[in-house]
Design a protein around this motif. Sequence first.
Motif, PDB file in Angstrom:
ATOM      1  N   ARG A   1     -30.465  34.918  13.290  1.00  9.52           N
ATOM      2  CA  ARG A   1     -31.097  34.462  12.046  1.00  9.52           C
ATOM      3  C   ARG A   1     -30.080  34.431  10.910  1.00  9.52           C
ATOM      4  NH1 ARG A   1     -36.575  36.759  11.140  1.00  9.52           N
ATOM      5  NH2 ARG A   1     -37.107  34.890  12.270  1.00  9.52           N
ATOM      6  N   SER A   2     -29.223  35.442  10.834  1.00  7.12           N
ATOM      7  CA  SER A   2     -28.218  35.483   9.760  1.00  7.12           C
ATOM      8  C   SER A   2     -27.198  34.358   9.905  1.00  7.12           C
ATOM      9  CB  SER A   2     -27.525  36.844   9.705  1.00  7.12           C
ATOM     10  OG  SER A   2     -26.637  37.001  10.783  1.00  7.12           O
ATOM     11  N   LEU A   3     -27.049  33.839  11.116  1.00 11.23           N
ATOM     12  CA  LEU A   3     -26.136  32.711  11.356  1.00 11.23           C
ATOM     13  C   LEU A   3     -26.819  31.363  11.125  1.00 11.23           C
ATOM     14  CD1 LEU A   3     -24.490  34.002  14.659  1.00 11.23           C
ATOM     15  CD2 LEU A   3     -23.406  33.855  12.401  1.00 11.23           C
ATOM     16  N   GLY A   4     -28.103  31.408  10.764  1.00  6.01           N
ATOM     17  CA  GLY A   4     -28.851  30.183  10.524  1.00  6.01           C
ATOM     18  C   GLY A   4     -29.512  29.617  11.773  1.00  6.01           C
TER      19      GLY A   4
ATOM     20  N   GLU B   1     -32.354  29.802  14.913  1.00  8.79           N
ATOM     21  CA  GLU B   1     -33.740  30.254  15.112  1.00  8.79           C
ATOM     22  C   GLU B   1     -33.751  31.373  16.145  1.00  8.79           C
ATOM     23  OE1 GLU B   1     -37.694  30.393  14.286  1.00  8.79           O
ATOM     24  OE2 GLU B   1     -36.245  29.053  13.315  1.00  8.79           O
TER      25      GLU B   1
END
Length: 150
Positions: free
Chosen positions: A133-136, A138
């Motif tokens: 999630r922190s890497l964008g 899903e």
Amino acid sequence: METIQKMYEHLIWANKRILASLHNIDEEQQEVIRLFSHILFSEIVWMARLQGIDSSKLPIWADVNLDFCEQLVKKNEENIISYLLIATKDDLEKTIIYKNSKGNEYQNTIREILTHVCLHGHYHRGQINTKLRSLGAEPEMLDFIHYIRS
């Protein structure tokens, strides 16, 4: 034994979903792969212990690539299925004596060990999802109930 079987079906399913998710991110993220490989190496260590094999020298943390993780996912699935095919309900209460990587001796029942392996992996797959999630990316839906519904 039925609950243990379902838990391991879920574990195998969840490992495959995380593997697929890691293949779909734009660039290889070594920190995420390191967490995933830790899950897979830990499964190997615990399966060795369950089979009476000395696991004290087996790695639980190592820097590997995603292709190596894919090989481990397949190997672990085969080993888990093979083990569970011969395990019986009565086996669950047997005690296993083993040494950890520091040489400390412990003992647990097979039921405790099998339960630990599933919960350990689930914990770290949650960490992986947080990092995704922190890497964008899903995060993967890995809940047991989602597995049962699918």
